[in-house]
Design an enzyme around this catalytic site. Structure first.
Site, PDB file in Angstrom:
ATOM      1  N   GLU A  15       5.562  -3.550   0.879  1.00 19.01           N
ATOM      2  CA  GLU A  15       5.649  -3.328  -0.564  1.00 19.01           C
ATOM      3  C   GLU A  15       4.873  -2.053  -0.840  1.00 19.01           C
ATOM      4  O   GLU A  15       3.660  -2.067  -0.995  1.00 19.01           O
ATOM      5  CB  GLU A  15       5.063  -4.539  -1.306  1.00 19.01           C
ATOM      6  CG  GLU A  15       5.626  -4.718  -2.697  1.00 19.01           C
ATOM      7  CD  GLU A  15       4.663  -4.282  -3.783  1.00 19.01           C
ATOM      8  OE1 GLU A  15       4.906  -4.591  -4.941  1.00 19.01           O
ATOM      9  OE2 GLU A  15       3.667  -3.620  -3.468  1.00 19.01           O
ATOM     10  N   VAL A  72       0.643   4.618   5.373  1.00 16.37           N
ATOM     11  CA  VAL A  72       0.026   3.516   6.124  1.00 16.37           C
ATOM     12  C   VAL A  72       1.083   2.472   6.487  1.00 16.37           C
ATOM     13  O   VAL A  72       1.008   1.840   7.539  1.00 16.37           O
ATOM     14  CB  VAL A  72      -1.126   2.878   5.321  1.00 16.37           C
ATOM     15  CG1 VAL A  72      -1.736   1.707   6.096  1.00 16.37           C
ATOM     16  CG2 VAL A  72      -2.200   3.915   5.019  1.00 16.37           C
ATOM     17  N   GLY A  73       2.094   2.320   5.621  1.00 14.26           N
ATOM     18  CA  GLY A  73       3.183   1.400   5.924  1.00 14.26           C
ATOM     19  C   GLY A  73       3.860   1.746   7.239  1.00 14.26           C
ATOM     20  O   GLY A  73       4.250   0.859   8.013  1.00 14.26           O
ATOM     21  N   GLY A 124       0.827  -1.204   0.000  1.00 14.75           N
ATOM     22  CA  GLY A 124       0.000   0.000   0.000  1.00 14.75           C
ATOM     23  C   GLY A 124       0.860   1.252   0.000  1.00 14.75           C
ATOM     24  O   GLY A 124       1.943   1.271  -0.585  1.00 14.75           O
ATOM     25  N   CYS A 169       1.501  -0.746  -8.219  1.00 14.05           N
ATOM     26  CA  CYS A 169       2.609  -0.064  -7.529  1.00 14.05           C
ATOM     27  C   CYS A 169       3.939  -0.273  -8.226  1.00 14.05           C
ATOM     28  O   CYS A 169       4.895   0.438  -7.940  1.00 14.05           O
ATOM     29  CB  CYS A 169       2.690  -0.524  -6.077  1.00 14.05           C
ATOM     30  SG  CYS A 169       2.696  -2.304  -5.888  1.00 14.05           S
TER      31      CYS A 169
END
Length: 275
Positions: free
Chosen positions: A79, A61-62, A57, A113
């Site tokens: 990732e 948020v990671g 994402g 991504c």
């Protein structure tokens, strides 16, 4: 043989529903659980002690996921999105490059991504690449991509507005059409860009391909290394030495020479970003 708690994105509602319905039909419900929830519920989910967390994402948020994992010393694979550069040297098969870059960029309307986020090439290569990209887009999606069954739409209204705003950077030479009601943005190529332009500051995650001019390979490598380390670097050249130079002198989560996206199909390769 591990059990899995699977949390699909709440943004993609149809995919979320499909995953929730299908996994319970075909997999052992004692081993696989699907959680469909929003931010508040996901935050509580992360309070549990997992053996491993795998997240794909956004970087923002990671950071939240990694902070939650750190409380239990849980290992993670992240990732995350980023700006994946694609260097095209002056010595290459232009038609082949155009088809592979167009496929990688416009697959799922640019919402992957690992899509090539921007092209780095010389002025001379840009002049050759533009008609080849135009032809590739027409070959893939027809004269009007909006009518093509093979070209997707932006996942939500918020993301549509964000991507549409990025069209104001540089100059549109291919595409540029939008339809807010359908959340449609045409396969688009931009030129005359500056590194400071808004589209060069964030992951595009949409069907827009900016072309940034560099004098040569060394300048392209310097440009790549002056920015955050990307999830993947792409390099196209008929000369293996050029591809290997880009590989050896840059740092990224993955690398792919003379193609796009295909490196993630190899299960023998590691997966994720470099941090």
């Amino acid at each position: 043989g591990n059990c899995v708690v699977f949390k699909p994105s709440e943004v993609a509602k149809n995919t979320e529903r499909l995953v929730a319905e299908m996994l319970t039909c075909y997999l052992d419900n004692d081993c696989f659980a699907v959680v469909t929830a929003g931010v508040q519920e996901t935050t509580r989910l992360l309070e549990n002690k997992f053996d491993y967390i795998f997240y794909t994402g956004t970087p923002s948020v990671g950071k939240i996921v990694m902070a939650a994992a750190a409380k239990h010393l849980t290992p993670v694979t992240l990732e995350l999105g980023g700006k994946n550069p694609c260097y095209v040297s002056d010595t290459c098969d232009v038609q082949n490059v155009a088809r592979r870059v167009a496929w990688g960029r416009f697959f799922n309307a640019g919402q992957t991504c690992i899509a090539p986020d921007y092209v780095l090439c010389s002025v001379e290569m840009q002049e050759k690449l533009l008609p080849a990209l135009r032809k590739a887009i027409t070959d893939f999606y027809g004269p009007n991509p909006q009518e093509s069954p093979d070209f997707g739409r932006i996942v939500g209204d918020k993301h549509f507005q964000r991507v549409q705003t990025l069209l104001h950077s540089g100059r549109v030479v291919i595409g540029g059409q939008t339809d807010e009601e359908e959340r449609y943005i045409a396969p688009t190529v931009l030129v005359d860009l500056q590194p400071s332009d808004p589209i060069m500051q964030e992951e595009i995650f949409g069907p827009i391909l900016p072309i940034v001019i560099v004098a040569n390979m060394d300048e392209a490598i310097d440009f790549i290394n002056s920015r955050e380390r990307p999830l993947v670097v792409y390099a196209f050249s008929s000369d293996d030495k050029v591809v290997n130079q880009v590989l050896e002198r840059t740092s990224s989560g993955g690398f792919c020479g003379n193609d796009t996206l295909m490196h993630v199909t190899l299960t023998s390769l590691p997966f994720g970003g470099i941090g």
